[in-house]
Design an enzyme around this catalytic site. Structure first.
Site, PDB file in Angstrom:
ATOM      1  N   ARG A   1      32.382  52.032  42.407  1.00 42.07           N
ATOM      2  CA  ARG A   1      32.639  51.561  43.101  1.00 42.07           C
ATOM      3  C   ARG A   1      33.358  51.615  44.258  1.00 42.07           C
ATOM      4  NH1 ARG A   1      31.391  45.752  39.824  1.00 42.07           N
ATOM      5  NH2 ARG A   1      31.520  44.314  41.870  1.00 42.07           N
TER       6      ARG A   1
ATOM      7  N   ARG B   1      33.663  38.926  48.756  1.00 37.68           N
ATOM      8  CA  ARG B   1      32.987  39.918  47.581  1.00 37.68           C
ATOM      9  C   ARG B   1      31.953  40.821  48.316  1.00 37.68           C
ATOM     10  NH1 ARG B   1      31.014  36.719  42.441  1.00 37.68           N
ATOM     11  NH2 ARG B   1      30.273  38.705  41.832  1.00 37.68           N
TER      12      ARG B   1
ATOM     13  N   LYS C   1      21.783  43.941  38.771  1.00 43.11           N
ATOM     14  CA  LYS C   1      22.401  45.405  38.060  1.00 43.11           C
ATOM     15  C   LYS C   1      22.750  44.530  36.782  1.00 43.11           C
ATOM     16  CE  LYS C   1      26.668  45.713  40.667  1.00 43.11           C
ATOM     17  NZ  LYS C   1      26.339  44.715  41.483  1.00 43.11           N
TER      18      LYS C   1
ATOM     19  N   ARG D   1      30.705  31.551  36.611  1.00 45.88           N
ATOM     20  CA  ARG D   1      31.877  32.433  36.481  1.00 45.88           C
ATOM     21  C   ARG D   1      33.172  32.114  37.909  1.00 45.88           C
ATOM     22  NH1 ARG D   1      30.037  38.369  36.961  1.00 45.88           N
ATOM     23  NH2 ARG D   1      30.795  38.339  39.114  1.00 45.88           N
TER      24      ARG D   1
HETATM   25  P1  AP5 Z   1      23.117  39.360  38.243  1.00 50.21           P
HETATM   26  O1  AP5 Z   1      22.793  40.720  37.569  1.00 50.21           O
HETATM   27  O2  AP5 Z   1      24.264  38.510  37.251  1.00 50.21           O
HETATM   28  O3  AP5 Z   1      23.856  40.583  39.882  1.00 50.21           O
HETATM   29  P2  AP5 Z   1      24.398  41.431  39.730  1.00 50.21           P
HETATM   30  O4  AP5 Z   1      24.826  42.268  40.082  1.00 50.21           O
HETATM   31  O5  AP5 Z   1      24.795  41.639  38.133  1.00 50.21           O
HETATM   32  O6  AP5 Z   1      25.933  40.654  40.297  1.00 50.21           O
HETATM   33  P3  AP5 Z   1      27.450  40.156  39.877  1.00 50.21           P
HETATM   34  O7  AP5 Z   1      27.928  39.526  40.222  1.00 50.21           O
HETATM   35  O8  AP5 Z   1      27.839  41.169  38.267  1.00 50.21           O
HETATM   36  O9  AP5 Z   1      28.005  41.903  39.997  1.00 50.21           O
HETATM   37  P4  AP5 Z   1      29.613  41.871  41.140  1.00 50.21           P
HETATM   38  O10 AP5 Z   1      29.355  43.985  41.271  1.00 50.21           O
HETATM   39  O11 AP5 Z   1      29.710  40.941  42.441  1.00 50.21           O
HETATM   40  O12 AP5 Z   1      30.277  42.232  39.358  1.00 50.21           O
HETATM   41  P5  AP5 Z   1      31.336  42.314  37.972  1.00 50.21           P
HETATM   42  O13 AP5 Z   1      31.024  41.756  37.441  1.00 50.21           O
HETATM   43  O14 AP5 Z   1      30.685  43.759  38.687  1.00 50.21           O
HETATM   44  O15 AP5 Z   1      22.134  38.304  39.143  1.00 50.21           O
HETATM   45  C1  AP5 Z   1      22.494  36.710  39.428  1.00 50.21           C
HETATM   46  C2  AP5 Z   1      21.593  35.795  39.848  1.00 50.21           C
HETATM   47  O16 AP5 Z   1      20.596  36.291  40.329  1.00 50.21           O
HETATM   48  C3  AP5 Z   1      21.535  35.760  38.385  1.00 50.21           C
HETATM   49  O17 AP5 Z   1      21.729  34.284  37.996  1.00 50.21           O
HETATM   50  C4  AP5 Z   1      20.649  36.602  38.301  1.00 50.21           C
HETATM   51  O18 AP5 Z   1      19.844  35.840  36.923  1.00 50.21           O
HETATM   52  C5  AP5 Z   1      19.220  36.107  39.404  1.00 50.21           C
HETATM   53  N1  AP5 Z   1      18.614  37.248  39.335  1.00 50.21           N
HETATM   54  C6  AP5 Z   1      18.666  38.138  39.465  1.00 50.21           C
HETATM   55  N2  AP5 Z   1      17.434  39.358  40.001  1.00 50.21           N
HETATM   56  C7  AP5 Z   1      16.756  38.343  40.051  1.00 50.21           C
HETATM   57  C8  AP5 Z   1      15.717  38.320  40.825  1.00 50.21           C
HETATM   58  N3  AP5 Z   1      14.923  39.832  41.137  1.00 50.21           N
HETATM   59  N4  AP5 Z   1      14.889  37.520  41.715  1.00 50.21           N
HETATM   60  C9  AP5 Z   1      15.709  36.031  40.846  1.00 50.21           C
HETATM   61  N5  AP5 Z   1      16.709  35.243  41.387  1.00 50.21           N
HETATM   62  C10 AP5 Z   1      17.431  37.047  40.058  1.00 50.21           C
HETATM   63  O19 AP5 Z   1      33.070  42.400  39.122  1.00 50.21           O
HETATM   64  C11 AP5 Z   1      33.350  41.197  38.960  1.00 50.21           C
HETATM   65  C12 AP5 Z   1      34.532  42.051  39.987  1.00 50.21           C
HETATM   66  O20 AP5 Z   1      35.728  42.575  39.105  1.00 50.21           O
HETATM   67  C13 AP5 Z   1      34.976  42.227  40.803  1.00 50.21           C
HETATM   68  O21 AP5 Z   1      34.756  41.248  42.039  1.00 50.21           O
HETATM   69  C14 AP5 Z   1      35.820  43.437  40.970  1.00 50.21           C
HETATM   70  O22 AP5 Z   1      37.478  42.239  41.095  1.00 50.21           O
HETATM   71  C15 AP5 Z   1      36.537  43.609  39.339  1.00 50.21           C
HETATM   72  N6  AP5 Z   1      35.454  45.106  39.324  1.00 50.21           N
HETATM   73  C16 AP5 Z   1      34.096  45.526  38.259  1.00 50.21           C
HETATM   74  N7  AP5 Z   1      34.217  46.157  38.398  1.00 50.21           N
HETATM   75  C17 AP5 Z   1      34.697  47.168  39.243  1.00 50.21           C
HETATM   76  C18 AP5 Z   1      35.520  48.412  39.813  1.00 50.21           C
HETATM   77  N8  AP5 Z   1      34.458  49.638  39.260  1.00 50.21           N
HETATM   78  N9  AP5 Z   1      36.440  48.827  40.858  1.00 50.21           N
HETATM   79  C19 AP5 Z   1      37.085  47.680  40.452  1.00 50.21           C
HETATM   80  N10 AP5 Z   1      36.991  45.975  40.457  1.00 50.21           N
HETATM   81  C20 AP5 Z   1      36.145  46.048  39.613  1.00 50.21           C
END
Ligand code: AP5
Length: 218
Positions: free
Chosen positions: A93, A175, A18, A164
């Site tokens: 979410r 997660r 994402k 991270r």
């Molecule tokens: P990346 O693009 O970083 O993946 P992502 O989907 O953004 O993953 P996140 O871990 O950031 O999502 P998340 O939803 O768990 O975390 P968030 O920060 O929102 O890609 C991942 C890896 O794969 C990278 O190394 C990239 O290079 C590689 N990659 C990407 N595409 C690829 C491809 N096509 N092929 C190969 N490799 C690829 O949330 C963190 C925490 O915050 C949550 O756990 C929660 O506690 C809190 N939080 C955030 N939002 C909310 C909400 N709305 N409500 C409640 N709590 C929340």
């Protein structure tokens, strides 16, 4: 579509891509990316009241309470200089967040262009997240699939990249469980509204990018 603005939600599991895609699409369509995860991590770093509360949930891989997230989004969208093109990355979410967001958009006369579900199987997600490296400027890398040009340094700003704290295997598995329980119901929620578009997130990063661009007719 371009005059009215492009309003996207990127939905998908942790590690689905994402953030990677949101940053690429943002540059292409001149949009703003609202990543609730990035906002929360900054709040934790700055030790704000929101950050202090959020940290305990984030460390365990749990979701931060809905009310805090809703306040945060409300504040962002009510800003007078909020741009017309935007991408929600990691929000909503839960069904409560999605229902609230529908109401908020209706109140300000905006509608969603599409909800893009980036799907990737669990085994790949674990490998992606445990191998992910990030930079404080927001860029994301992977030790195998998306290496920086100079090892350990960000391509964009040259700073050290790091892992991270919630990307350990144990927290990643937690997660994923939270995602299936609390976020997957949104797939059906947006499908019923005719907004859901699926993208195969196992493809090459540029292929995923092109698929998203064709969905939004760009
Ligand atoms: P990346 O693009 O970083 O993946 P992502 O989907 O953004 O993953 P996140 O871990 O950031 O999502 P998340 O939803 O768990 O975390 P968030 O920060 O929102 O890609 C991942 C890896 O794969 C990278 O190394 C990239 O290079 C590689 N990659 C990407 N595409 C690829 C491809 N096509 N092929 C190969 N490799 C690829 O949330 C963190 C925490 O915050 C949550 O756990 C929660 O506690 C809190 N939080 C955030 N939002 C909310 C909400 N709305 N409500 C409640 N709590 C929340």
């Amino acid at each position: 579509m371009k005059e009215k603005g492009i309003h996207l939600i990127f939905l998908g599991p942790p590690g689905g891509g994402k953030g990677t895609q949101a940053r690429m699409i943002m540059e292409k369509i001149n949009a703003i990316q609202i990543s609730t995860g990035d906002i929360l991590r900054q709040a934790v770093k700055d030790a704000t009241p929101l950050g202090k509360t959020a940290k305990s949930f984030m460390d365990k891989g749990e979701l931060v309470p809905d009310d805090l997230i809703i306040d945060l989004i409300k504040e962002k969208l009510s800003s007078p200089d909020f741009p017309s093109n935007w991408i929600m990355d990691g929000f909503p979410r839960t069904e409560k967040q999605a229902q609230y967001f529908d109401k908020l958009l209706k109140d300000i006369n905006l509608s969603l262009t599409a909800v893009i579900e980036i799907s990737v199987p669990d085994q790949i997600l674990i490998e992606r997240l445990t191998g992910r490296r990030v930079c404080k400027c927001g860029e994301t890398y992977h030790i195998i699939y998306n290496k920086p040009k100079v090892e350990g340094k960000c391509n964009k700003c040259g700073n050290e990249i790091y892992q991270r704290s919630d990307d350990s295997e144990k927290v990643v598995k937690d997660r994923l469980m939270v995602y299936y329980k609390q976020t997957v119901p949104l797939i059906d929620y947006y499908q019923k509204q005719g907004l859901l578009k699926k993208v195969d997130g196992t493809q090459d990063i540029n292929k995923v990018f092109n698929d998203i661009l064709s969905i939004i007719n760009y």
